[in-house]
Design a protein around this motif. Structure first.
Motif, PDB file in Angstrom:
ATOM      1  N   MET A   1       0.772  -1.254  -0.163  1.00  0.00           N
ATOM      2  CA  MET A   1       0.157   0.068   0.081  1.00  0.00           C
ATOM      3  C   MET A   1       0.678   1.212   0.174  1.00  0.00           C
ATOM      4  O   MET A   1       0.564   2.067  -0.767  1.00  0.00           O
ATOM      5  N   ARG A   2       1.800   1.252   0.809  1.00  0.00           N
ATOM      6  CA  ARG A   2       2.640   2.491   0.844  1.00  0.00           C
ATOM      7  C   ARG A   2       3.423   2.592  -0.169  1.00  0.00           C
ATOM      8  O   ARG A   2       3.673   3.791  -0.678  1.00  0.00           O
ATOM      9  N   GLY A   3       3.826   1.666  -1.112  1.00  0.00           N
ATOM     10  CA  GLY A   3       4.365   1.966  -2.811  1.00  0.00           C
ATOM     11  C   GLY A   3       3.357   2.587  -3.468  1.00  0.00           C
ATOM     12  O   GLY A   3       3.762   3.449  -4.234  1.00  0.00           O
ATOM     13  N   ALA A   4       2.185   2.256  -3.479  1.00  0.00           N
ATOM     14  CA  ALA A   4       1.068   2.854  -4.261  1.00  0.00           C
ATOM     15  C   ALA A   4       0.878   4.189  -3.828  1.00  0.00           C
ATOM     16  O   ALA A   4       0.940   5.263  -4.687  1.00  0.00           O
ATOM     17  N   VAL A   5       0.979   4.500  -2.568  1.00  0.00           N
ATOM     18  CA  VAL A   5       0.936   6.012  -2.030  1.00  0.00           C
ATOM     19  C   VAL A   5       2.029   6.727  -2.647  1.00  0.00           C
ATOM     20  O   VAL A   5       1.957   7.882  -3.109  1.00  0.00           O
ATOM     21  N   ARG A   6       3.234   6.369  -2.414  1.00  0.00           N
ATOM     22  CA  ARG A   6       4.467   6.709  -2.846  1.00  0.00           C
ATOM     23  C   ARG A   6       4.257   7.220  -4.584  1.00  0.00           C
ATOM     24  O   ARG A   6       4.888   8.157  -5.056  1.00  0.00           O
ATOM     25  N   LEU A   7       4.133   6.003  -5.349  1.00  0.00           N
ATOM     26  CA  LEU A   7       3.817   6.045  -6.703  1.00  0.00           C
ATOM     27  C   LEU A   7       3.047   7.128  -7.176  1.00  0.00           C
ATOM     28  O   LEU A   7       3.274   8.049  -7.937  1.00  0.00           O
ATOM     29  N   ALA A   8       2.050   7.232  -6.380  1.00  0.00           N
ATOM     30  CA  ALA A   8       0.875   8.513  -6.765  1.00  0.00           C
ATOM     31  C   ALA A   8       1.509   9.652  -6.300  1.00  0.00           C
ATOM     32  O   ALA A   8       1.414  10.499  -7.267  1.00  0.00           O
ATOM     33  N   ALA A   9       2.258   9.725  -5.342  1.00  0.00           N
ATOM     34  CA  ALA A   9       2.851  11.073  -5.013  1.00  0.00           C
ATOM     35  C   ALA A   9       3.808  11.554  -6.161  1.00  0.00           C
ATOM     36  O   ALA A   9       4.023  12.867  -6.440  1.00  0.00           O
ATOM     37  N   ILE A  10       4.603  10.619  -6.475  1.00  0.00           N
ATOM     38  CA  ILE A  10       5.661  10.707  -7.401  1.00  0.00           C
ATOM     39  C   ILE A  10       5.184  11.355  -8.853  1.00  0.00           C
ATOM     40  O   ILE A  10       5.649  12.230  -9.463  1.00  0.00           O
ATOM     41  N   ALA A  11       4.105  10.557  -9.280  1.00  0.00           N
ATOM     42  CA  ALA A  11       3.497  11.135 -10.447  1.00  0.00           C
ATOM     43  C   ALA A  11       2.901  12.577 -10.289  1.00  0.00           C
ATOM     44  O   ALA A  11       2.935  13.098 -11.343  1.00  0.00           O
ATOM     45  N   LEU A  12       2.204  12.808  -9.199  1.00  0.00           N
ATOM     46  CA  LEU A  12       1.502  14.161  -9.054  1.00  0.00           C
ATOM     47  C   LEU A  12       2.715  15.036  -8.999  1.00  0.00           C
ATOM     48  O   LEU A  12       2.820  16.064  -9.662  1.00  0.00           O
ATOM     49  N   LEU A  13       3.866  14.748  -8.371  1.00  0.00           N
ATOM     50  CA  LEU A  13       4.996  15.735  -8.364  1.00  0.00           C
ATOM     51  C   LEU A  13       5.404  16.217  -9.762  1.00  0.00           C
ATOM     52  O   LEU A  13       5.886  17.235 -10.183  1.00  0.00           O
ATOM     53  N   ILE A  14       5.703  15.116 -10.443  1.00  0.00           N
ATOM     54  CA  ILE A  14       6.187  15.253 -11.891  1.00  0.00           C
ATOM     55  C   ILE A  14       5.131  15.827 -12.656  1.00  0.00           C
ATOM     56  O   ILE A  14       5.557  16.770 -13.690  1.00  0.00           O
ATOM     57  N   ASN A  15       3.958  15.685 -12.745  1.00  0.00           N
ATOM     58  CA  ASN A  15       3.068  16.366 -13.408  1.00  0.00           C
ATOM     59  C   ASN A  15       2.969  17.795 -13.063  1.00  0.00           C
ATOM     60  O   ASN A  15       2.870  18.631 -13.981  1.00  0.00           O
ATOM     61  N   GLN A  16       3.151  18.110 -11.713  1.00  0.00           N
ATOM     62  CA  GLN A  16       3.069  19.677 -11.332  1.00  0.00           C
ATOM     63  C   GLN A  16       4.233  20.310 -11.774  1.00  0.00           C
ATOM     64  O   GLN A  16       4.036  21.352 -12.076  1.00  0.00           O
ATOM     65  N   LEU A  17       5.252  19.669 -11.685  1.00  0.00           N
ATOM     66  CA  LEU A  17       6.810  20.432 -12.117  1.00  0.00           C
ATOM     67  C   LEU A  17       6.598  20.596 -13.630  1.00  0.00           C
ATOM     68  O   LEU A  17       7.025  21.752 -13.961  1.00  0.00           O
ATOM     69  N   ILE A  18       6.062  19.651 -14.333  1.00  0.00           N
ATOM     70  CA  ILE A  18       5.985  19.883 -15.899  1.00  0.00           C
ATOM     71  C   ILE A  18       5.095  21.052 -16.465  1.00  0.00           C
ATOM     72  O   ILE A  18       5.301  21.938 -17.101  1.00  0.00           O
ATOM     73  N   ALA A  19       3.928  20.988 -15.608  1.00  0.00           N
ATOM     74  CA  ALA A  19       2.796  22.019 -15.705  1.00  0.00           C
ATOM     75  C   ALA A  19       3.198  23.498 -15.491  1.00  0.00           C
ATOM     76  O   ALA A  19       2.962  24.261 -16.150  1.00  0.00           O
TER      77      ALA A  19
END
Length: 206
Positions: free
Chosen positions: A1-19
């Motif tokens: 579960m913790r891995g999924a939370v971390r993956l979602a946070a990383i995806a959000l971070l990358i998305n926001q950085l690019i945007a």
């Protein structure tokens, strides 16, 4: 579960950085990007995602994550239902938009809302109930106070949204828009809180 939370946070971070990077580099809109609630909310959500990755168990991060998610969702709803329909084409994109602003639009208003919802569903200790509604206002109120200070320093030209500019639409319209925003923020906070609680219940059941 913790891995999924971390993956979602990383995806959000990358998305926001690019945007956010695209928003600063684009040549379509001459207004300073940080005047926009959307851009500021994206930065806040990205910072929270970074903290989630580095310090996942910070006790105070849940409230910050929740209000940042509300900011992202409210921005997306307003853009899709108010701002985009009022444009000359009535769509998300205009003929004069460059590729950078188009990319930022998709990431900020299309992808980011999905990612913050995913983060809310995956969090092991989400905010819900009355706290979800109360904390929903933390970031929007902070932005509004900051905007008022900027108006005092630089004048009403810094207001990026016509429905918040009394000089353009009148105080009556601004009052109605503010009331609608209050209702939208409260509803979004409650909805995200309910989603988080639902996700936690499903995780516990599994």
């Amino acid at each position: 579960m913790r891995g999924a939370v971390r993956l979602a946070a990383i995806a959000l971070l990358i998305n926001q950085l690019i945007a956010v990077t695209c928003q600063f580099l684009q040549h379509t809109d001459p207004r300073f990007p940080l005047w926009y609630f959307t851009v500021d909310s994206a930065i806040l959500a990205g910072v929270v995602a970074a903290i989630d990755v580095v310090v996942p168990h910070a006790r105070w991060i849940a409230a910050l994550r929740h209000t940042a998610a509300v900011g992202v969702m409210v921005s997306a709803v307003i853009f899709a239902t108010v701002i985009a329909p009022a444009t000359p084409t009535g769509t998300w994109f205009q003929p004069h938009d460059d590729s950078l602003v188009r990319t930022a639009t998709v990431l900020l208003h299309g992808v980011a809302p999905l990612l913050v919802v995913a983060c809310c569903l995956l969090q092991p200790k989400p905010i819900h109930g009355r706290a979800a509604v109360g904390w929903a206002f933390a970031w929007p109120v902070t932005y509004l106070v900051g905007l008022c200070l900027m108006v005092g320093l630089h004048g009403p030209a810094v207001i990026p949204y016509p429905f918040l500019a009394p000089g353009q639409v009148g105080w009556g319209t601004v009052a109605l828009a503010t009331a609608a925003l209050v209702a939208l923020i409260a509803a979004t906070g409650a909805a995200l809180g309910a989603l988080g609680r639902l996700g936690r219940m499903q995780t516990t059941t599994d």
